[in-house]
Enzyme design. Structure first.
Site, PDB file in Angstrom:
ATOM      1  N   ARG A  50      68.907  44.566  43.879  1.00 16.49           N
ATOM      2  CA  ARG A  50      68.585  43.143  43.795  1.00 16.49           C
ATOM      3  C   ARG A  50      69.113  42.303  44.985  1.00 16.49           C
ATOM      4  O   ARG A  50      69.914  42.816  45.816  1.00 16.49           O
ATOM      5  CB  ARG A  50      69.831  42.979  42.737  1.00 16.49           C
ATOM      6  CG  ARG A  50      69.891  41.362  42.402  1.00 16.49           C
ATOM      7  CD  ARG A  50      70.928  40.698  43.249  1.00 16.49           C
ATOM      8  NE  ARG A  50      71.259  39.184  42.612  1.00 16.49           N
ATOM      9  CZ  ARG A  50      71.820  38.382  43.285  1.00 16.49           C
ATOM     10  NH1 ARG A  50      72.351  38.871  44.510  1.00 16.49           N
ATOM     11  NH2 ARG A  50      72.272  37.279  42.871  1.00 16.49           N
ATOM     12  N   VAL A  51      68.155  41.465  45.443  1.00 15.03           N
ATOM     13  CA  VAL A  51      68.551  40.635  46.584  1.00 15.03           C
ATOM     14  C   VAL A  51      68.535  39.286  45.712  1.00 15.03           C
ATOM     15  O   VAL A  51      67.994  38.851  45.008  1.00 15.03           O
ATOM     16  CB  VAL A  51      67.211  40.662  47.541  1.00 15.03           C
ATOM     17  CG1 VAL A  51      67.349  39.703  48.445  1.00 15.03           C
ATOM     18  CG2 VAL A  51      67.270  42.065  48.207  1.00 15.03           C
ATOM     19  N   GLY A  52      69.629  38.487  46.579  1.00 14.92           N
ATOM     20  CA  GLY A  52      69.916  37.327  46.084  1.00 14.92           C
ATOM     21  C   GLY A  52      69.189  35.972  46.952  1.00 14.92           C
ATOM     22  O   GLY A  52      68.362  36.233  47.576  1.00 14.92           O
ATOM     23  N   ASP A  53      69.724  34.871  46.993  1.00 11.73           N
ATOM     24  CA  ASP A  53      69.133  33.610  47.445  1.00 11.73           C
ATOM     25  C   ASP A  53      69.428  33.747  49.113  1.00 11.73           C
ATOM     26  O   ASP A  53      68.556  33.081  49.986  1.00 11.73           O
ATOM     27  CB  ASP A  53      69.740  32.402  46.924  1.00 11.73           C
ATOM     28  CG  ASP A  53      71.134  32.400  47.030  1.00 11.73           C
ATOM     29  OD1 ASP A  53      71.837  33.391  46.739  1.00 11.73           O
ATOM     30  OD2 ASP A  53      71.796  31.340  47.190  1.00 11.73           O
ATOM     31  N   THR A  92      79.603  33.986  48.388  1.00  6.92           N
ATOM     32  CA  THR A  92      78.675  33.720  49.578  1.00  6.92           C
ATOM     33  C   THR A  92      79.514  32.928  50.722  1.00  6.92           C
ATOM     34  O   THR A  92      79.777  31.701  50.406  1.00  6.92           O
ATOM     35  CB  THR A  92      77.484  33.143  49.364  1.00  6.92           C
ATOM     36  OG1 THR A  92      76.839  34.153  48.410  1.00  6.92           O
ATOM     37  CG2 THR A  92      76.501  33.133  50.606  1.00  6.92           C
ATOM     38  N   THR A 138      75.754  28.753  47.534  1.00 12.60           N
ATOM     39  CA  THR A 138      76.650  29.793  46.961  1.00 12.60           C
ATOM     40  C   THR A 138      76.451  29.927  45.591  1.00 12.60           C
ATOM     41  O   THR A 138      75.893  28.934  45.022  1.00 12.60           O
ATOM     42  CB  THR A 138      78.090  29.685  47.549  1.00 12.60           C
ATOM     43  OG1 THR A 138      78.651  30.971  47.030  1.00 12.60           O
ATOM     44  CG2 THR A 138      78.541  28.381  46.821  1.00 12.60           C
ATOM     45  N   GLY A 139      77.003  31.099  44.891  1.00 10.60           N
ATOM     46  CA  GLY A 139      76.809  31.094  43.422  1.00 10.60           C
ATOM     47  C   GLY A 139      75.606  32.293  43.156  1.00 10.60           C
ATOM     48  O   GLY A 139      75.199  33.129  43.917  1.00 10.60           O
ATOM     49  N   GLY A 160      72.656  33.516  42.626  1.00  6.88           N
ATOM     50  CA  GLY A 160      71.448  33.361  43.730  1.00  6.88           C
ATOM     51  C   GLY A 160      70.150  33.193  42.877  1.00  6.88           C
ATOM     52  O   GLY A 160      69.207  32.276  43.214  1.00  6.88           O
TER      53      GLY A 160
END
Ligand code: GLY
Length: 331
Positions: A221-224, A193, A244-245, A247
């Site tokens: 899927r949705v991340g942070d 990210t 980053t990383g 989520g």
């Protein structure tokens, strides 16, 4: 460019009025001094794609653009780069071969906008900005986000490139459709990210965060990154943070909000990022094989970063120098 002394004088005076009207109260003093000179304007962003993004953000501010213009224009650089496998065009698809994008933006007025699970649009950050500025909402998802983008003049593009399609087909053969196989022994892959924070000459901050998310993730899927407080948070009285990383680890601890709140309690950006990583270690068992990195900037223009695993680095544009810095890690 303001020097450190003049800038600190300026924010001390402003802080006394803004934070507690009628009472003279100085800003919290960080316990750990930054290891570089502090000056504004300043831009900090995750990973090496941050170098050209910082360059653009700084150019925008120096050309008279707003700090929100700067963060948006900055992260549009990796979004538009077909060779960047973790953001926008050329981003790694999900395990079904669809490129789905997440992005968020916050301004110095506390306003925020975000999109998630957005397909076919190269610059999700610009759609997020429109959500922030033209709607009463914060987050638009999937089909609705795409509809909003198209209604506002964005064009549909194929985001899967011949290269990412080839890699995805190889992944499908090797991994038996299991997204978890990527995580083992490769903590720095599949989720690079870009999160970017900028402070202008007046000391006002904004942030942007944009990603194609975890490579070969499950569809939907949705991340942070589009979750305000998880992947990005800016409080113009205190500072900003972005992540980053993996989520999921950031979402379970609301990492960026936590970093900003720790700075509010007087931690330096470096200490705040470290404590947010330690919270993940304490609360999320998967921390040993995953990567998370935070970067932060406070109201004084001081910056810091910390990550779980070695290998995370970030770009800092300050004092007329745009350079990569290796983050300290927990492990
Ligand atoms: N940090 C980006 C993601 O996990 O999607």
């Amino acid at each position: 460019m303001l020097n450190r002394r003049k800038f600190l004088e300026k924010i001390s005076a402003a802080g006394a009025v803004t934070l507690l009207p009628g009472i003279v109260k100085s800003m919290p003093v960080p316990a750990e001094a930054p290891d570089h000179d502090v000056a504004i304007p300043a831009v900090i962003s995750t990973w090496s794609h941050g170098i050209p993004a910082n360059e653009k953000a700084m150019e925008v501010m120096r050309g008279g653009g707003s700090v929100v213009d700067a963060v948006e224009q900055g992260v549009r650089i990796p979004e538009g780069d077909p060779d960047n496998r973790s953001v926008g065009l050329g981003g790694t698809p999900d395990r079904d071969g669809h490129v789905t994008l997440d992005a968020s933006i916050m301004g110095s007025d506390g306003n925020a906008g975000a999109v998630c699970f957005l397909e076919h649009i190269i610059h999700p950050i610009s759609v997020a900005r429109l959500v922030m500025e033209k709607t009463p909402h914060v987050l638009l998802a999937g089909e609705g986000a795409l509809q909003f983008a198209l209604e506002n003049g964005f064009e549909e593009h194929k985001l899967l490139t011949p290269e990412t399609e080839k890699s995805w087909k190889e992944w499908v053969k090797e991994s038996n459709y299991n997204p978890e196989v990527n995580w083992e022994d490769k903590p720095n892959e599949f989720h690079d990210t870009i999160g970017l924070l900028a402070m202008d000459e007046n000391g006002d901050m904004a942030g942007a965060c944009t990603t194609s998310g975890l490579g070969y993730k499950m569809r939907g899927r949705v991340g942070d990154s589009p979750i305000i407080g998880a992947g990005l948070f800016v409080d113009n009285e205190i500072g900003g943070a972005t992540a980053t990383g993996m989520g999921e680890l950031v979402m379970k601890t609301l990492g960026s909000f936590l970093v900003v709140e720790l700075m509010r309690q007087g931690r330096s950006p470096q200490q705040a990022c470290k404590e947010a990583v330690e919270r993940i270690v304490k609360k999320v068992p998967e921390n040993k094989i995953r990567q998370v990195g935070f970067i932060a900037m406070n109201k004084k223009g001081e910056t810091g970063a910390f990550c779980l695993q070695p290998g995370f680095n970030y770009a800092l544009h300050q004092n007329d120098e745009n350079k990569m810095i290796e983050s300290k890690s927990y492990y």
